[in-house]
Scaffold this motif. Structure first.
Motif, PDB file in Angstrom:
ATOM      1  N   UNK A  65       4.433   1.674  -3.253  1.00  0.00           N
ATOM      2  CA  UNK A  65       3.014   0.541  -2.674  1.00  0.00           C
ATOM      3  C   UNK A  65       4.147   0.938  -0.899  1.00  0.00           C
ATOM      4  N   UNK A  66       5.477   0.446  -1.694  1.00  0.00           N
ATOM      5  CA  UNK A  66       6.051   1.066  -0.176  1.00  0.00           C
ATOM      6  C   UNK A  66       6.188   1.090   1.299  1.00  0.00           C
ATOM      7  N   UNK A  67       6.127   2.942   0.188  1.00  0.00           N
ATOM      8  CA  UNK A  67       6.196   3.648   1.260  1.00  0.00           C
ATOM      9  C   UNK A  67       4.158   3.983   1.466  1.00  0.00           C
ATOM     10  N   UNK A  68       3.527   3.396   1.054  1.00  0.00           N
ATOM     11  CA  UNK A  68       1.706   3.412   1.294  1.00  0.00           C
ATOM     12  C   UNK A  68       1.837   2.426   2.462  1.00  0.00           C
ATOM     13  N   UNK A  69       2.550   1.326   2.556  1.00  0.00           N
ATOM     14  CA  UNK A  69       1.882   0.461   3.551  1.00  0.00           C
ATOM     15  C   UNK A  69       2.574   0.653   4.328  1.00  0.00           C
ATOM     16  N   UNK A  70       4.175   0.846   3.938  1.00  0.00           N
ATOM     17  CA  UNK A  70       4.931   1.240   5.516  1.00  0.00           C
ATOM     18  C   UNK A  70       3.446   2.678   6.621  1.00  0.00           C
ATOM     19  N   UNK A  71       3.727   3.684   5.756  1.00  0.00           N
ATOM     20  CA  UNK A  71       3.032   4.278   6.486  1.00  0.00           C
ATOM     21  C   UNK A  71       1.550   4.146   7.127  1.00  0.00           C
ATOM     22  N   UNK A  72       0.916   3.344   6.525  1.00  0.00           N
ATOM     23  CA  UNK A  72      -0.062   3.482   7.318  1.00  0.00           C
ATOM     24  C   UNK A  72       0.117   2.495   8.436  1.00  0.00           C
ATOM     25  N   UNK A  73       0.722   0.973   8.022  1.00  0.00           N
ATOM     26  CA  UNK A  73       1.085   0.351   8.914  1.00  0.00           C
ATOM     27  C   UNK A  73       1.116   1.428  10.106  1.00  0.00           C
ATOM     28  N   UNK A  74       1.859   2.285   9.910  1.00  0.00           N
ATOM     29  CA  UNK A  74       3.104   2.776  10.954  1.00  0.00           C
ATOM     30  C   UNK A  74       1.446   3.943  12.027  1.00  0.00           C
ATOM     31  N   UNK A  75       0.725   4.494  11.021  1.00  0.00           N
ATOM     32  CA  UNK A  75      -0.824   5.544  11.867  1.00  0.00           C
ATOM     33  C   UNK A  75      -1.693   3.887  12.400  1.00  0.00           C
ATOM     34  N   UNK A  76      -1.965   2.397  11.919  1.00  0.00           N
ATOM     35  CA  UNK A  76      -2.531   1.999  12.489  1.00  0.00           C
ATOM     36  C   UNK A  76      -2.432   1.309  13.664  1.00  0.00           C
ATOM     37  N   UNK A  77      -1.051   0.744  13.551  1.00  0.00           N
ATOM     38  CA  UNK A  77      -0.732   0.265  14.303  1.00  0.00           C
ATOM     39  C   UNK A  77      -0.631   0.577  16.091  1.00  0.00           C
ATOM     40  N   UNK A  78      -0.534   1.788  16.147  1.00  0.00           N
ATOM     41  CA  UNK A  78      -0.816   2.209  18.025  1.00  0.00           C
ATOM     42  C   UNK A  78       0.358   1.661  18.907  1.00  0.00           C
ATOM     43  N   UNK A  79      -0.294   1.462  19.725  1.00  0.00           N
ATOM     44  CA  UNK A  79       1.407   0.714  20.681  1.00  0.00           C
ATOM     45  C   UNK A  79       1.690  -0.309  20.352  1.00  0.00           C
ATOM     46  N   UNK A  80       1.148  -1.049  19.067  1.00  0.00           N
ATOM     47  CA  UNK A  80       1.657  -2.482  18.277  1.00  0.00           C
ATOM     48  C   UNK A  80       2.392  -2.177  18.051  1.00  0.00           C
ATOM     49  N   UNK A  81       2.833  -0.890  17.458  1.00  0.00           N
ATOM     50  CA  UNK A  81       4.908  -0.604  16.698  1.00  0.00           C
ATOM     51  C   UNK A  81       4.925  -1.419  16.678  1.00  0.00           C
ATOM     52  N   UNK A  82       5.927  -1.569  15.715  1.00  0.00           N
ATOM     53  CA  UNK A  82       7.323  -2.614  15.853  1.00  0.00           C
ATOM     54  C   UNK A  82       7.965  -2.049  14.597  1.00  0.00           C
ATOM     55  N   UNK A  83       9.418  -1.447  14.430  1.00  0.00           N
ATOM     56  CA  UNK A  83      10.373  -0.670  14.120  1.00  0.00           C
ATOM     57  C   UNK A  83      10.866  -1.582  12.830  1.00  0.00           C
TER      58      UNK A  83
END
Ligand SMILES: Cc1cc2nc3c(=O)[nH]c(=O)nc-3n(C[C@H](O)[C@H](O)[C@H](O)COP(=O)(O)O)c2cc1C
Length: 194
Positions: A65-83
């Motif tokens: 679950x952790x991998x799925x949700x963090x990777x989906x967030x990375x894919x979708x965040x675009x310029x708003x990505x926050x480490x």
């Protein structure tokens, strides 16, 4: 104590317990989680549609679950990505014993408004909250992270017309929540007697 007094106490002492308050690594028995889920599915629901769909993550499943949700967030965040958000999505699940993804499967009977399917699932979640309290366990409902991302649905077995309504974290309590407050009843209730 009679049953009503016991129940009143249980309901009023129920508190959300957040992942940083968990005894990380201490596992709740799957049998107990099944009892909690059984209470969930006894919630009221319109038209006997039972519109809940739960996915339980535990053990290595928490990492999945952790991998799925963090990777989906990375894919979708675009310029708003926050480490920091990415790292939180990676780490939070690993603090829990079990995480239940809360899905709403839309009723086949379309005469039932969607809001009623959502309400039924919320009733099921309250049953989980109360069950946790009875077992002396901690947990909470979160609608953060990927909850409202369309692309998340399929991973949890949900279709286009269904909804992901969040995640219910469960763990043993290391640090209890402090007592809470509610506004006076009189502010929220109007009585009509004539
Ligand atoms: C629908 C719903 C969504 C929630 N989402 C979050 C959330 O995303 N993050 C969070 O910290 N708490 C979330 N909570 C838990 C609330 O923070 C918590 O219920 C509130 O602080 C009241 O505390 P109590 O549950 O101890 O009475 C949510 C609760 C509900 C009912």
């Amino acid at each position: 104590m009679n049953t009503a007094d016991l129940f009143n106490q249980l309901v009023r002492n129920r508190r959300s317990v957040f992942p940083d308050q968990f005894d990380a690594g201490k596992k709740v028995d799957d049998t107990t989680v099944k009892e909690i889920l059984t209470n969930a599915i006894w919630a009221p629901n319109h038209g006997k549609e039972e519109p809940w769909q739960f996915t339980v993550f535990t053990g290595e499943g928490l990492k999945t679950l952790a991998d799925f949700q963090s990777e989906l967030y990375k894919q979708e965040a675009g310029d708003n990505f926050k480490e920091a958000t990415y790292i939180k999505l990676q780490n939070q699940p690993l603090k829990a014993s079990h995480i239940i993804a809360i899905g709403m499967k839309r009723s086949v009977n379309k005469n039932i408004p969607e809001v009623e399917d959502i309400c039924a699932v919320a009733c099921a979640v309250e049953n989980m909250y109360l069950s946790l309290t009875a077992y002396g366990l901690g947990g909470y409902w979160t609608t953060g992270g990927i909850t409202y991302k369309e692309k998340a649905k399929a991973f949890f077995g949900l279709g286009d017309n269904d909804r992901l309504l969040g995640f219910f974290y469960i763990g043993y309590i290391a640090v209890p929540s402090t007592s809470a407050k509610r506004q006076p009843l009189e502010e929220k209730v109007k009585w009509v007697k004539e």
